[in-house]
Design an enzyme around this catalytic site. Structure first.
Site, PDB file in Angstrom:
ATOM      1  N   CYS A  20      89.932  20.832  22.470  1.00  0.00           N
ATOM      2  CA  CYS A  20      88.906  19.741  23.013  1.00  0.00           C
ATOM      3  C   CYS A  20      88.233  20.481  24.181  1.00  0.00           C
ATOM      4  O   CYS A  20      88.355  21.788  24.281  1.00  0.00           O
ATOM      5  CB  CYS A  20      89.798  18.606  23.560  1.00  0.00           C
ATOM      6  N   CYS A  23      90.430  22.066  26.887  1.00  0.00           N
ATOM      7  CA  CYS A  23      90.889  23.394  26.647  1.00  0.00           C
ATOM      8  C   CYS A  23      89.997  24.375  26.951  1.00  0.00           C
ATOM      9  O   CYS A  23      90.297  25.528  27.604  1.00  0.00           O
ATOM     10  CB  CYS A  23      91.268  23.355  25.039  1.00  0.00           C
ATOM     11  N   ASP A 432      50.412  38.470  18.709  1.00  0.00           N
ATOM     12  CA  ASP A 432      49.707  39.853  18.520  1.00  0.00           C
ATOM     13  C   ASP A 432      48.775  39.777  17.381  1.00  0.00           C
ATOM     14  O   ASP A 432      49.274  38.952  16.678  1.00  0.00           O
ATOM     15  CB  ASP A 432      50.729  41.092  18.638  1.00  0.00           C
ATOM     16  N   ASP A 622      55.383  42.973  17.619  1.00  0.00           N
ATOM     17  CA  ASP A 622      56.181  43.849  17.120  1.00  0.00           C
ATOM     18  C   ASP A 622      57.565  44.295  17.791  1.00  0.00           C
ATOM     19  O   ASP A 622      58.389  45.096  17.119  1.00  0.00           O
ATOM     20  CB  ASP A 622      55.543  44.982  16.623  1.00  0.00           C
ATOM     21  N   ASP A 626      54.602  45.382  22.299  1.00  0.00           N
ATOM     22  CA  ASP A 626      54.587  44.174  23.001  1.00  0.00           C
ATOM     23  C   ASP A 626      55.793  43.850  23.668  1.00  0.00           C
ATOM     24  O   ASP A 626      55.861  43.004  24.194  1.00  0.00           O
ATOM     25  CB  ASP A 626      54.217  43.175  21.922  1.00  0.00           C
TER      26      ASP A 626
END
Length: 736
Positions: A20, A23, A432, A622, A626
């Protein structure tokens, strides 16, 4: 060098026994308390912990600490999946159900049909029936339920109660009270001599059944990554001193020649040396059409060879292969927490102690009210059982697990889990141009020379561009080769991003790029005309004097227009940000229906352009030129081929070169976040509504009170509902 050596590392631990959200919080607190641990994220659905540590901290030491806290742990291997718990839990649930069924039939059957109970009393006697229920329920608790009881009471002893502690306290209280009624009835007032053996047994049975269904659903949730991890074949056919032989995949080393026969999977990443074939890369890129492979082509492990035989040389093996890196990237994303998870963590930190306090309050409240020991016990046990925070702990991670797994199947990799939430909120996408909205394979379409021939212009330019990696440079070299012109050797090559490149060619200083100095009006007019037609123009200087211009055209990707339309349908705007000339960018934008077009933007200027678009902006590029814009955007999306998966600047990687995958990525992100919100609403609403009912708040008004047995059923159902809802994400489809 010292700074590099001090970079933090990320360790992954496999953690067993978590059930849970409490835990999860316990394991995280234990890890964060260790020296050298900078951060710790624990994922309940994957049963893993990702720990950021300083150099020198060992995974084995951290695993030992977690194990001592009550959760068996070990350092996870690359690509290791959580252990399948469905089988053992199914056996435990069936065993518990078999032992519980007679108790349930006797007790519930007697309540529903009093004549049936009178018949049993006459046949066997009331006391033997009670003793039978006592023994069978004890077998349930000490057999299939033993693990829960041991973990629960150990957690209580450590003053760190969690779900098992709630179940252990509730089931044990119901059983012990009933045992006292059977063994020492004089200790209990006559009006309170009720037995709840069926509640204790059914609680354990239903919790085990819920955990079994949960484990089964978790296995389905992680199936996408399991399928990806299983794509690599176990055997590879390699060339050795004695010819070709089959070897285990783990024995293949870099530089080995490997054969892929028709229909076989490519074993490891490599480069084709012999043969021609088509390769199905759909499971990696999401692209349905096979890709032609010839000598020099790159092949990726896990993809399926077509009708031809390929012989390739291994370049990446083991954890370095694209497939292994994909699995690792997705698992890392699944292991991270979204910002929305912070709310859940804050609530669940104190949830179990508060529930225990409410249970005690309900118990004592009914006693003080004079309702009797039996009703007080029912109220307290029901609160303990119904409030187990399983659903809250699973609400977020299981949706991330299924959503990112489905995205991986569609060729979309979320390198960071929080990118899901950020991408779902995106309002504008900046693209781009070259290689993103266009194919990135421009061709020379026109030249105009000054004082030299066109061939000389193209030859000199190709000498410089042969040393550059820019797509336009490759086009110039290809254009020269098409005319039978070999690029001459160049010396002193230098490049200025966004401006151009220069070198000494044939003793002349040749510069290729944007115009510098004064150019003849006729040349500038011709360049403007070409740019107005959507062509890219580069200028060539020879010894600082204009030598000519070259025009290149790049085909727009077939799906570029569709991605703009799909984004508009989602309420997301589009923009083009490119270093290409403004007229070229504007022409492309007009063709695709994009309102915002920014041309002539240098790489460093793209950061400002992205910020100009405002909050909630994603940028698609790419991942190399960029990189600044990808890092500056709210979400950076790298688009590329199947081997370009380690783009460090981007949060999301699109395996295929198809820009339409951007719309699919946003669809997946939004669907996943919607799913998370549905799960969290259910988990919180369930506890907010049913805890007061379990405590008996409606009884004074003539309303019902949940029995411990019904509370256990409702608790198990809540987790199953959350998991079932998350599994709907497996049906997501790509945007077409």
């Amino acid at each position: 060098m010292d700074q590099i050596a001090e970079q933090p590392a990320t360790l992954t631990l496999a953690v067993e026994g978590m059930t849970c959200a409490s835990c999860v919080g316990r394991v995280e607190r234990v890890l964060k308390a260790q020296p050298g641990v900078l951060a710790a994220n624990v994922n309940l659905s994957m049963r893993q912990a990702q720990v950021v540590v300083t150099p020198g901290v060992q995974g084995a030491d951290l695993a030992q600490v977690v194990t001592e806290a009550g959760y068996a742990a070990h350092p996870a291997a690359v690509g290791e999946m959580a252990e399948d718990e469905a089988g053992p839990l199914a056996r435990q649930a069936l065993w518990a159900a078999g032992l519980t069924l007679p108790i349930f039939v006797v007790e519930m059957g007697g309540h529903l049909v009093p004549a049936f109970l009178h018949y049993l009393h006459g046949l066997l006697g009331a006391v033997p029936l009670q003793w039978g229920q006592l023994i069978l329920s004890a077998l349930v608790l000490l057999g299939p339920g033993r693990g829960m009881l041991v973990k629960g009471f150990r957690a209580l002893a450590r003053l760190a109660p969690e779900m098992n502690a709630l179940v252990a306290m509730g089931a044990s209280a119901a059983w012990l009270y009933s045992a006292v009624v059977v063994l020492a009835p004089n200790l209990i007032p006559p009006e309170s001599r009720a037995i709840y053996f069926e509640a204790a047994a059914v609680i354990v049975t239903l919790v085990l059944t819920g955990r079994w269904l949960e484990a089964k659903a978790r296995g389905q949730a992680g199936a996408a990554i399991a399928r990806l991890a299983g794509l690599a074949p176990q055997i590879a056919r390699v060339e050795g001193a004695g010819g070709w032989a089959d070897l285990p995949l783990a024995m293949v080393t870099v530089g080995t020649r490997v054969m892929a026969r028709p229909g076989e999977r490519i074993a490891v990443d490599g480069r084709v040396e012999e043969g021609h074939s088509s390769v199905d890369e759909a499971m990696l890129t999401g692209e349905p059409l096979p890709v032609e492979k010839a000598p020099g082509a790159v092949v990726t492990g896990g993809t399926v060879n077509g009708a031809g035989t390929l012989i390739y040389r291994a370049e990446r093996v083991g954890a370095d292969t694209v497939l292994a890196r994909i699995v690792t990237l997705v698992q890392q994303a699944q292991g991270q927490k979204l910002p929305v998870q912070a709310l859940v963590d804050r609530v669940t930190l104190w949830f179990v102690p508060v529930v225990m306090a409410l249970a005690v309050l309900a118990f004592t409240g009914w006693l003080v009210a004079g309702a009797g020991m039996a009703q007080a016990l029912v109220a307290g046990v029901s609160v303990l059982i119904i409030a187990c925070p399983c659903a809250m702990g699973l609400a977020t991670p299981v949706s991330i697990l299924v959503g990112t797994g489905r995205a991986a199947e569609l060729g979309i990799l979320f390198r960071r889990g929080d990118a899901l939430q950020a991408l779902a909120d995106v309002q504008k996408v900046g693209f781009d141009k070259t290689g993103t909205l266009t194919e990135g394979k421009p061709k020379v379409v026109a030249l105009q020379a000054l004082g030299i021939s066109e061939d000389d212009l193209l030859r000199l330019a190709s000498g410089v561009e042969a040393l550059s990696e820019h797509p336009l440079a490759a086009a110039v070299v290809a254009g020269a080769q098409e005319r039978g012109l070999a690029p001459p050797k160049a010396q002193g090559f230098t490049m200025q991003p966004g401006q151009g490149a220069e070198a000494l060619v044939d003793g002349q200083k040749i510069r290729v790029g944007k115009p510098l100095g004064d150019w003849p009006a006729a040349i500038l007019a011709q360049a403007a005309a070409w740019q107005g037609a959507g062509q890219t123009v580069i200028y060539i200087d020879r010894d600082a004097q204009p030598a000519g211009i070259i025009a290149m055209a790049d085909r727009t990707r077939p799906t570029a227009r569709r991605v703009v339309q799909a984004l508009a349908e989602m309420g997301v705007g589009a923009a083009v940000i490119s270093g290409d000339a403004a007229p070229v960018v504007r022409r492309l934008a007009d063709d695709l229906g994009i309102a915002t077009a920014m041309g002539g933007v240098l790489p460093e200027g793209k950061v400002a352009a992205v910020k100009e678009l405002g909050q909630g902006t994603a940028f698609v590029g790419d991942g190399i030129n960029d990189a600044p814009a990808l890092a500056a955007a709210d979400v950076g999306i790298a688009i590329g081929g199947g081997t370009d998966v380690a783009v460090e600047a981007a949060e999301v990687v699109l395996m295929s070169g198809d820009p339409l995958a951007v719309a699919t990525a946003i669809r997946v992100a939004r669907a996943t976040m919607r799913n998370i919100k549905q799960n969290l609403f259910w988990a919180f609403a369930y506890n907010a509504l049913l805890i007061p009912v379990a405590a008996g708040a409606l009884v004074p008004f003539g309303g019902p009170q949940l029995s411990p047995m019904l509370a256990a059923g409702a608790m198990a159902l809540s987790s199953v509902m959350v998991l079932t809802n998350a599994l709907r994400l497996r049906n997501l489809r790509a945007v077409r």
